[in-house]
Design a protein around this motif. Structure first.
Motif, short mmCIF file in Angstrom:
data_model
loop_
_atom_site.label_atom_id
_atom_site.label_comp_id
_atom_site.label_asym_id
_atom_site.label_seq_id
_atom_site.Cartn_x
_atom_site.Cartn_y
_atom_site.Cartn_z
N LEU B 175 0.99 -0.52 -0.29
CA LEU B 175 0.21 -0.40 -0.43
C LEU B 175 0.92 1.05 -0.09
N LEU B 176 0.81 2.17 -1.05
CA LEU B 176 1.60 2.58 -1.14
C LEU B 176 1.33 4.14 -1.55
N THR B 177 1.33 5.93 -0.36
CA THR B 177 1.10 6.71 0.06
C THR B 177 2.15 7.16 -0.46
N SER B 178 1.84 8.18 -1.25
CA SER B 178 2.71 9.51 -1.13
C SER B 178 2.35 10.31 -0.70
N MET B 179 3.22 10.80 0.86
CA MET B 179 2.86 12.07 1.44
C MET B 179 3.55 13.58 0.55
N ASP B 180 3.32 13.35 -0.04
CA ASP B 180 3.69 14.37 -0.99
C ASP B 180 1.75 15.07 -1.52
#
Lengths: 215, 257
Positions: B175-180
């Motif tokens: 589960l890949l979340t871009s914090m940007d």
């Protein structure tokens, strides 16, 4: 009222299976058990399962359940789900080779790495998500379920029964493989009916009403 | 052809209630997890993710009850994340009815946890959550690093290398979340999504930044995501899951209708 036993060998999401069956058969007694007397007295058996083949077989053997399943298959309607299908075959190549219960002659194999589609595009493994299930027989287990309805899968190994006549359904992911097998009053599927929304519940309902006749 | 791309609504749960964070500050009560989950199931969600954001550890047990209640009534896959620190936590959630458990910070502190959990319960039950942030200077080639604690703590770990390592250790999905992008509504970070999707054999769920339905399509078509996760566009009623599926289907993406 009938008794439906969910075989408990400590591997996997038994609660969801039991709850889904309770939902479709509110008047029946659903028990989650590994007790030999209870299993023998049940009208129907469900064998779910999750995890690695070696651990599942070790757990089934430790509780003498493998032998009991072998004896009971054929005597009453039996539903295998996911690992509960794979353990019924002769042998799995998972964990460097595991001997299984061998009531459905055949082998359990891993998807190729890389697994490629017809355009040579790499497919992800585990095969995870909703795929179309193409029915290959007219089993009563398919009543009320459209051919090519989608069911939920989460697996890296698949079954290859020796006898193609036992294949009740196939799926295409990289190649075509068996996702349901039927042998007399035994029906077992690779997908998770307890997690496949309405079509999954319909399949479980069909099982609770199945007279065990092939079609 | 065959496997549908999944749409996954994500629910934040605090002390047993679904909450909606608005601009990171105001947390509004959005109701009972069972009824919210039931609504998403009826709208055609392919899976539901629960993120336990309960701050106090003595309320952790509440999440087990939530999972039990939802799993008794909603028969689609459930993923649970937040506060998973050891294999016992994984087992507790699976026994309660979760299908997959998401491990985030604990995997960074103790990567062996992923291997241990995967060996015990099977790779298909283990999701590793990766919070990534771009760290390259504007003129440099793109590079992303892993951050923990909601994107506040840098780790110095390269996100693509980390993804490969987690897959090797037995993660069944990432589960890949871009914090940007999280909370920005400008779309997924397609660069990091594509880089990680290409680098590993296991499926990728893209998360962070969804503001409209085209963003979901972009995640699949340009980012190579196998599933797309979104919270606010569904919670605030901007779009229904059914609308999202119809939109993706019209653009030739295979979905479960």
């Amino acid at each position: 009222m009938q008794r439906i036993a969910v075989i408990d060998y400590g591997m996997g999401n038994l609660r969801s299976v039991a709850k889904a069956v309770e939902q479709v058969a509110p008047d029946d007694e659903v028990v989650v058990t590994n007790d030999a007397t209870m299993l023998a007295s049940a009208d129907r058996l469900i064998c779910p399962g999750q995890g690695a083949a070696a651990d599942c077989m070790a757990a089934l053997n430790a509780a003498s359940l493998a032998a009991q399943i072998k004896d009971m298959v054929g005597t009453k309607p039996f539903l295998g789900i996911c690992m509960g299908l794979q353990v019924l075959l002769t042998e799995s190549e998972e964990n460097n080779g595991v001997s299984c219960i061998n009531v459905v002659p055949g082998f359990v194999k891993r998807f190729d790495n890389p697994l490629l589609d017809e355009h040579q595009v790499r497919l992800k493994v585990p095969h995870m998500g909703w795929s179309k299930v193409q029915q290959r027989n007219n089993s009563k287990m398919w009543q009320g379920i459209d051919d090519n309805a989608r069911f939920y899968f989460a697996h890296s190994y698949y079954c290859e029964p020796d006898d193609p006549a036992q294949i009740a359904a196939v799926c295409h992911y990289g190649h075509t493989f068996a996702v349901a097998v039927q042998q007399k009053n035994l029906f077992a599927c690779q997908f998770h009916p307890e997690k496949s929304a309405n079509d999954g519940l319909q399949l479980l309902k069909n099982f609770t009403q199945w007279d065990g006749e092939p079609c | 052809m065959g496997l549908a791309k999944r749409i996954i609504p994500c629910l934040d749960v605090d002390a047993g209630r679904v909450v909606k964070g608005v601009k990171f500050l105001d947390i509004r009560d959005a109701g009972d997890p069972v009824s919210v989950a039931r609504g998403y199931n009826e709208a055609g969600a392919d899976e539901i993710t629960f993120l336990d954001i309960t701050a106090s550890s003595d309320q952790r047990a509440t999440m087990v009850n939530v999972v039990e209640q939802v799993a008794s009534e909603v028969f689609i896959p459930l993923t649970v994340g937040g506060g998973i620190r050891e294999v016992a936590d994984v087992r507790r959630m699976l026994n309660a009815g979760a299908d997959k458990v998401s491990i985030n910070t604990a995997a960074v502190h103790n990567p062996e946890l992923v291997r241990e959990a995967s060996d015990k319960v099977g790779a298909q039950c283990i999701v590793v959550a990766i919070d990534a942030k771009a760290v390259n200077a504007p003129e440099e080639p793109p590079r992303w690093e892993i951050f923990t604690h909601g994107g506040r703590k840098p780790t110095g770990i390269d996100a693509v290398e980390w993804a490969v390592k987690m897959a090797e250790m037995g993660a069944g999905e990432l589960l890949l979340t871009s914090m940007d992008r999280d909370g920005t509504k400008v779309g997924f970070d397609l660069g990091v999504t594509k880089a990680i999707s290409d680098a590993v054999e296991i499926p990728i769920i893209a998360s962070g930044g969804v503001g409209n339905l085209q963003h979901l399509c972009d995640g699949v078509e340009q980012g190579g995501a196998d599933a797309v996760l979104a919270a606010s566009i569904f919670h605030f009623g901007e779009y229904t899951v059914a609308e999202a599926k119809a939109y993706m289907h019209e653009r030739g993406i295979e979905v479960r209708l």
